[in-house]
Motif scaffolding. Structure first.
Motif, PDB file in Angstrom:
ATOM      1  N   LYS A   1      47.997  40.699  38.827  1.00 18.40           N
ATOM      2  CA  LYS A   1      46.657  40.204  39.177  1.00 18.40           C
ATOM      3  C   LYS A   1      45.711  41.360  39.442  1.00 18.40           C
ATOM      4  CE  LYS A   1      48.021  35.998  41.626  1.00 18.40           C
ATOM      5  NZ  LYS A   1      47.899  35.290  42.907  1.00 18.40           N
TER       6      LYS A   1
ATOM      7  N   THR B   1      42.566  28.167  40.578  1.00 19.32           N
ATOM      8  CA  THR B   1      41.743  29.374  40.571  1.00 19.32           C
ATOM      9  C   THR B   1      40.638  29.254  41.620  1.00 19.32           C
ATOM     10  OG1 THR B   1      40.374  28.435  38.806  1.00 19.32           O
ATOM     11  CG2 THR B   1      42.175  29.862  38.135  1.00 19.32           C
ATOM     12  N   GLU B   2      40.241  30.365  42.155  1.00 20.24           N
ATOM     13  CA  GLU B   2      39.241  30.402  43.222  1.00 20.24           C
ATOM     14  C   GLU B   2      37.969  31.051  42.678  1.00 20.24           C
ATOM     15  OE1 GLU B   2      41.559  32.308  46.345  1.00 20.24           O
ATOM     16  OE2 GLU B   2      42.404  30.373  46.897  1.00 20.24           O
TER      17      GLU B   2
ATOM     18  N   GLY C   1      42.091  41.502  41.477  1.00 18.42           N
ATOM     19  CA  GLY C   1      41.164  40.731  42.300  1.00 18.42           C
ATOM     20  C   GLY C   1      41.828  39.481  42.851  1.00 18.42           C
ATOM     21  N   SER C   2      40.998  38.540  43.345  1.00 16.94           N
ATOM     22  CA  SER C   2      41.544  37.359  44.013  1.00 16.94           C
ATOM     23  C   SER C   2      41.112  36.042  43.379  1.00 16.94           C
ATOM     24  CB  SER C   2      41.124  37.383  45.487  1.00 16.94           C
ATOM     25  OG  SER C   2      39.708  37.405  45.571  1.00 16.94           O
ATOM     26  N   VAL C   3      40.562  36.073  42.160  1.00 18.27           N
ATOM     27  CA  VAL C   3      40.109  34.838  41.508  1.00 18.27           C
ATOM     28  C   VAL C   3      41.303  33.974  41.112  1.00 18.27           C
ATOM     29  CG1 VAL C   3      38.881  33.878  39.524  1.00 18.27           C
ATOM     30  CG2 VAL C   3      37.954  35.857  40.732  1.00 18.27           C
TER      31      VAL C   3
ATOM     32  N   LYS D   1      35.255  33.324  44.345  1.00 14.91           N
ATOM     33  CA  LYS D   1      35.537  34.720  44.657  1.00 14.91           C
ATOM     34  C   LYS D   1      35.161  35.666  43.515  1.00 14.91           C
ATOM     35  CE  LYS D   1      39.332  33.737  47.845  1.00 14.91           C
ATOM     36  NZ  LYS D   1      40.756  33.980  48.121  1.00 14.91           N
TER      37      LYS D   1
ATOM     38  N   VAL E   1      40.616  39.604  35.389  1.00 16.52           N
ATOM     39  CA  VAL E   1      41.324  38.993  36.512  1.00 16.52           C
ATOM     40  C   VAL E   1      42.816  39.326  36.522  1.00 16.52           C
ATOM     41  CG1 VAL E   1      39.678  37.095  36.772  1.00 16.52           C
ATOM     42  CG2 VAL E   1      41.623  36.840  35.207  1.00 16.52           C
TER      43      VAL E   1
ATOM     44  N   LYS F   1      44.751  32.434  41.671  1.00 19.87           N
ATOM     45  CA  LYS F   1      45.665  32.176  42.779  1.00 19.87           C
ATOM     46  C   LYS F   1      47.079  31.991  42.236  1.00 19.87           C
ATOM     47  CE  LYS F   1      46.445  29.129  46.693  1.00 19.87           C
ATOM     48  NZ  LYS F   1      46.071  27.880  47.330  1.00 19.87           N
ATOM     49  N   ASP F   2      47.234  31.053  41.297  1.00 18.27           N
ATOM     50  CA  ASP F   2      48.542  30.782  40.687  1.00 18.27           C
ATOM     51  C   ASP F   2      48.410  30.957  39.179  1.00 18.27           C
ATOM     52  OD1 ASP F   2      49.756  29.893  43.165  1.00 18.27           O
ATOM     53  OD2 ASP F   2      48.554  28.062  42.953  1.00 18.27           O
TER      54      ASP F   2
END
Length: 186
Positions: free
Chosen positions: A125, A161-162, A127-129, A165, A175, A131-132
Motif C-alpha cells: 500500500k 476504500t476510504e 497512503g491510506s486510501v 483520505k 495507492v 483499506k482492504d
C-alpha cells in the motif's frame, strides 16, 4: 667452348624441369587446378602463385558457460493497473454491498524464462486510501522455458476504500504497488 655449351644446356634443362614441376603458369591457368597439393592434418591445400599462407586449425578448445536462471518481463516500466469503481457484487470483486466502494482492474504482462517459473504477486500500500485489497495472477501462473513470450494477467481488487483520505480529488493518485514474483516451479 664445348664445355661451356654443355653446362649452359644442362642449366637450361634443369630450369625447364623445375618450371614444369611447379605446374602451369597461373596466368594461363587461373583455376590452378593442375597445381600440386599438400596434405596437413587431413586437409588438402593447393599451391599456387602467388603463394598465400592459410591458417590451420591447430588446437580445439571447448567453450563452456554457467547459465543462470533468467526471467524477463516485456516493457515492465510501461505496465500500469488503474483501478476503476465497480459494483461490489461484481463476480470479479465478489464482495458484499456494505463493503462499498469497490475497485478493480487487470493488466496483461508478457514474461519469458529459461526455466519453468511460478509467477506470483506481492503488494504494498501507498497512503491510506486503500483499506482492504487483494492482488493475484488470474489464470495460469506457470511459465515454461521458452524463447516466446507467455502472457500472465495480474489483477487487483479493493473494497472498503476510504476515498475521503485521497486529498487530490479528480486526479490520478498512486495507492499501491504490485510486484511480480517468480520462483522455480518445483
Amino acid at each position: 667452348m664445348i664445355k661451356r655449351t654443355l653446362i649452359a644446356i644442362a642449366v637450361v634443362a634443369l630450369l625447364a624441369t623445375s618450371a614444369q614441376a611447379l605446374g602451369p603458369d597461373p596466368h594461363t591457368d587461373p583455376t590452378n587446378a593442375n597445381n600440386p597439393a599438400i596434405k596437413v592434418n587431413n586437409q588438402d591445400f593447393t599451391l599456387g602463385w602467388p603463394f598465400e599462407y592459410k591458417a590451420l586449425d591447430l588446437c580445439e578448445i571447448p567453450v563452456y558457460m554457467n547459465v543462470g536462471y533468467y526471467v524477463q518481463v516485456e516493457k515492465c516500466n510501461e505496465r500500469k493497473i488503474k483501478l476503476v469503481q465497480v459494483d461490489c457484487a461484481d463476480q470479479r470483486v465478489g464482495r458484499n454491498a456494505d463493503e462499498w466502494p469497490c475497485y478493480y482492474d487487470c493488466e496483461n504482462v508478457k514474461i519469458r524464462a529459461n526455466f519453468e517459473v511460478k509467477v506470483g504477486v506481492r503488494k504494498e500500500k501507498i497512503g491510506s486510501v486503500i483499506k482492504d485489497w487483494d492482488a493475484w495472477i488470474d489464470g495460469d501462473d506457470v511459465i515454461g522455458p521458452t524463447s516466446d513470450w507467455d502472457t500472465v494477467t495480474v489483477c487487483v481488487k479493493a473494497w472498503n476504500t476510504e476515498l475521503w483520505k485521497a486529498g487530490d480529488v479528480g486526479k490520478e493518485i498512486r495507492v499501491g504497488t504490485v510486484y511480480l514474483t517468480v520462483k522455480p516451479n518445483v
